[in-house]
Design a protein around this motif. Structure first.
Motif, mmCIF file in Angstrom:
data_model
loop_
_atom_site.group_PDB
_atom_site.id
_atom_site.type_symbol
_atom_site.label_atom_id
_atom_site.label_comp_id
_atom_site.label_asym_id
_atom_site.label_seq_id
_atom_site.Cartn_x
_atom_site.Cartn_y
_atom_site.Cartn_z
ATOM 1 N N UNK A 107 0.846 -1.193 0.000
ATOM 2 C CA UNK A 107 0.000 0.000 0.000
ATOM 3 C C UNK A 107 0.885 1.248 0.000
ATOM 4 N N UNK A 108 1.639 1.392 -1.084
ATOM 5 C CA UNK A 108 2.537 2.531 -1.241
ATOM 6 C C UNK A 108 1.702 3.795 -1.433
ATOM 7 N N UNK A 109 2.016 4.846 -0.692
ATOM 8 C CA UNK A 109 1.264 6.100 -0.799
ATOM 9 C C UNK A 109 2.013 7.173 -1.585
ATOM 10 N N UNK A 110 3.189 6.826 -2.106
ATOM 11 C CA UNK A 110 3.929 7.813 -2.889
ATOM 12 C C UNK A 110 3.223 8.065 -4.219
ATOM 13 N N UNK A 111 3.142 9.325 -4.653
ATOM 14 C CA UNK A 111 2.451 9.646 -5.913
ATOM 15 C C UNK A 111 3.148 9.019 -7.121
ATOM 16 N N UNK A 112 2.351 8.620 -8.089
ATOM 17 C CA UNK A 112 2.867 8.107 -9.353
ATOM 18 C C UNK A 112 2.681 9.195 -10.407
ATOM 19 N N UNK A 113 3.789 9.753 -10.884
ATOM 20 C CA UNK A 113 3.715 10.865 -11.833
ATOM 21 C C UNK A 113 3.163 10.429 -13.184
ATOM 22 N N UNK A 114 3.432 9.183 -13.557
ATOM 23 C CA UNK A 114 2.979 8.700 -14.867
ATOM 24 C C UNK A 114 1.494 8.334 -14.860
ATOM 25 N N UNK A 156 -1.346 9.559 -12.673
ATOM 26 C CA UNK A 156 -1.958 10.369 -11.614
ATOM 27 C C UNK A 156 -3.348 9.894 -11.217
ATOM 28 N N UNK A 157 -4.049 9.217 -12.136
ATOM 29 C CA UNK A 157 -5.392 8.721 -11.807
ATOM 30 C C UNK A 157 -5.341 7.779 -10.616
ATOM 31 N N UNK A 158 -4.266 6.976 -10.534
ATOM 32 C CA UNK A 158 -4.147 6.003 -9.453
ATOM 33 C C UNK A 158 -3.975 6.694 -8.111
ATOM 34 N N UNK A 159 -3.328 7.848 -8.103
ATOM 35 C CA UNK A 159 -3.038 8.527 -6.838
ATOM 36 C C UNK A 159 -4.304 8.863 -6.059
#
Length: 408
Positions: free
Chosen positions: A90-97, A99-102
């Motif tokens: 359950x990684x909470x770091x943002x995904x730049x590629x 963003x919908x997942x964030x």
């Protein structure tokens, strides 16, 4: 990535399909819906999940059915106790590629069986609180829950299938033999299974087997390339030589009868008598569009309940109760429609999820899918096809334990 990963779709086989357990009455993956006459090779695909994991880091393995009952444990062999419950990344770091997942919140773990294999990740099947060890070096492609175990295919990890049968809660695998042709299916109750088995004369038989005992109940001759399409209360649907024009229906107490599909592929689920006809393997006439048809078998023929057409092509799946058709129509993405009203639901996740015969349902409104996000992360999503809400089951590094997808 337009549909969470096309390789995942190609490697997994089996959509829930399903003949009545008795001859005349109602009797639990992936009849296949593909663009073109491509064989499903389900047995290899069921065990190819591990290879797909290595390629796209699939974090969870799922089997779909409408809230299936848990595997009975009171009178069943007791599995080893769960020592360390699986911790979902359950990684909470943002995904730049992506963003919908964030913005998608985390939700609870899967409500369906899955397998975990690989170094550091154990080697077991997990279903709720049950954790059952797998034979060393082996994978198990889950087909569905049965009494005191799970129906599926056992084989060498990243290798060939060794047989189909039942994995008991004790960890023992009871083989029903090697299949021929393409596909196997559980009856709607899960008490019987149908597979194509080779015979000594180079031909084959479509065989019905009791899952609890392995006893052969009935059989009919067929060709070795027969594809089992599915099993519902009408009977067992199958295609000789994998040809749509040779689709037949067998009810055990009578000779098989031909089913006219117009040359289109029929998709059958064991939880509903509604089925899907897909026209993508046919070249539409000028001015026509490929269509998905929801159909029912009545008085010897398939009758259309509703249809959806798109110039971008169509793939789709039915909810376990047959009340929602979910489609993937090219750039239009995933869309849901109530059956038979043909009115749209709020489901719309064009960028992340696709719908096809292998789509995994947790219940009548939730689908689950897994895949890799580029080369660094993987995600497992649960989405509601009625209101469109989604949540992450797991999200994190692709270095997580190799977890193999089941099918239904």
């Amino acid at each position: 990535m337009n549909d969470l990963d096309a390789r995942l779709r190609d490697a997994l086989d089996a959509a829930a399909r399903t003949i009545p357990d008795h001859a005349t009455g109602p009797g639990l993956t992936t009849t296949e819906v593909r663009r073109g006459p491509r064989p499903r090779t389900w047995a290899i695909a069921a065990l190819a999940a591990a290879a797909v994991v290595a390629a796209v880091a699939v974090p969870l393995a799922i089997y779909s059915k409408d809230a299936p009952p848990p595997v009975a444990s009171g009178d069943c062999p007791k599995p080893p106790a769960v020592e360390n419950p699986l911790q979902y990344p359950k990684d909470t770091r943002p995904n730049k590629e992506w963003p919908w997942v964030n913005g998608v919140p985390f939700g609870p773990g899967p409500r369906v069986p899955f397998t975990v294999t690989g170094e550091g990740g154990g080697n077991y099947l997990q279903d709720g609180d049950l954790r059952v060890p797998l034979p060393a070096g082996k994978d198990f492609g889950v087909w569905g829950r049965v009494h005191c175990g799970w129906m599926g295919a056992l084989g060498v990890r990243h290798g060939e299938i060794e047989g189909v049968g039942v994995l008991s809660t004790s960890g023992e695998f009871r083989s029903f033999g090697m299949p021929s042709g393409d596909g196997m299916t559980l009856s709607p109750t899960g008490e019987r299974t149908a597979i194509v088995r080779p015979t000594q004369d180079g031909k084959a038989q479509l065989v019905v087997i009791e899952t609890a005992t392995g006893r052969e109940v009935a059989s009919i001759p067929t060709d070795p390339d027969t594809e089992v399409v599915g099993w519902n209360s009408n009977g067992i649907f199958y295609m000789e030589a994998r040809e749509e024009s040779r689709t037949q229906l067998w009810t055990i107490d009578a000779a098989p009868v031909a089913v006219e599909t117009g040359g289109f592929r029929l998709t059958v689920w064991r939880t509903t008598d509604r089925m899907v006809l897909q026209s993508n393997n046919q070249v539409p006439k000028p001015g026509q569009q490929p269509c998905l048809k929801v159909v029912e078998f009545h008085q010897g023929r398939l009758n259309t309940v509703m249809q959806r057409c798109s110039k971008n092509g169509t793939e789709g799946t039915l909810s376990p109760d047959g009340k929602v058709l979910v489609t993937s129509m090219g750039p239009e993405g995933l869309l849901g429609y109530s059956v038979p009203a043909n009115t749209p639901t709020k489901a719309s996740t064009a960028a992340m999820i696709s719908a096809h015969h292998e789509t995994i349902w947790e219940d009548n409104r939730h689908i689950v899918t897994s895949g890799g996000l580029g080369t660094t992360a993987s995600v497992t999503l649960r989405c509601d096809v009625i209101d469109g809400d989604c949540e992450k089951i797991s999200y994190g590094s692709q270095k997580a334990p190799s977890i193999g997808l089941g099918s239904r």
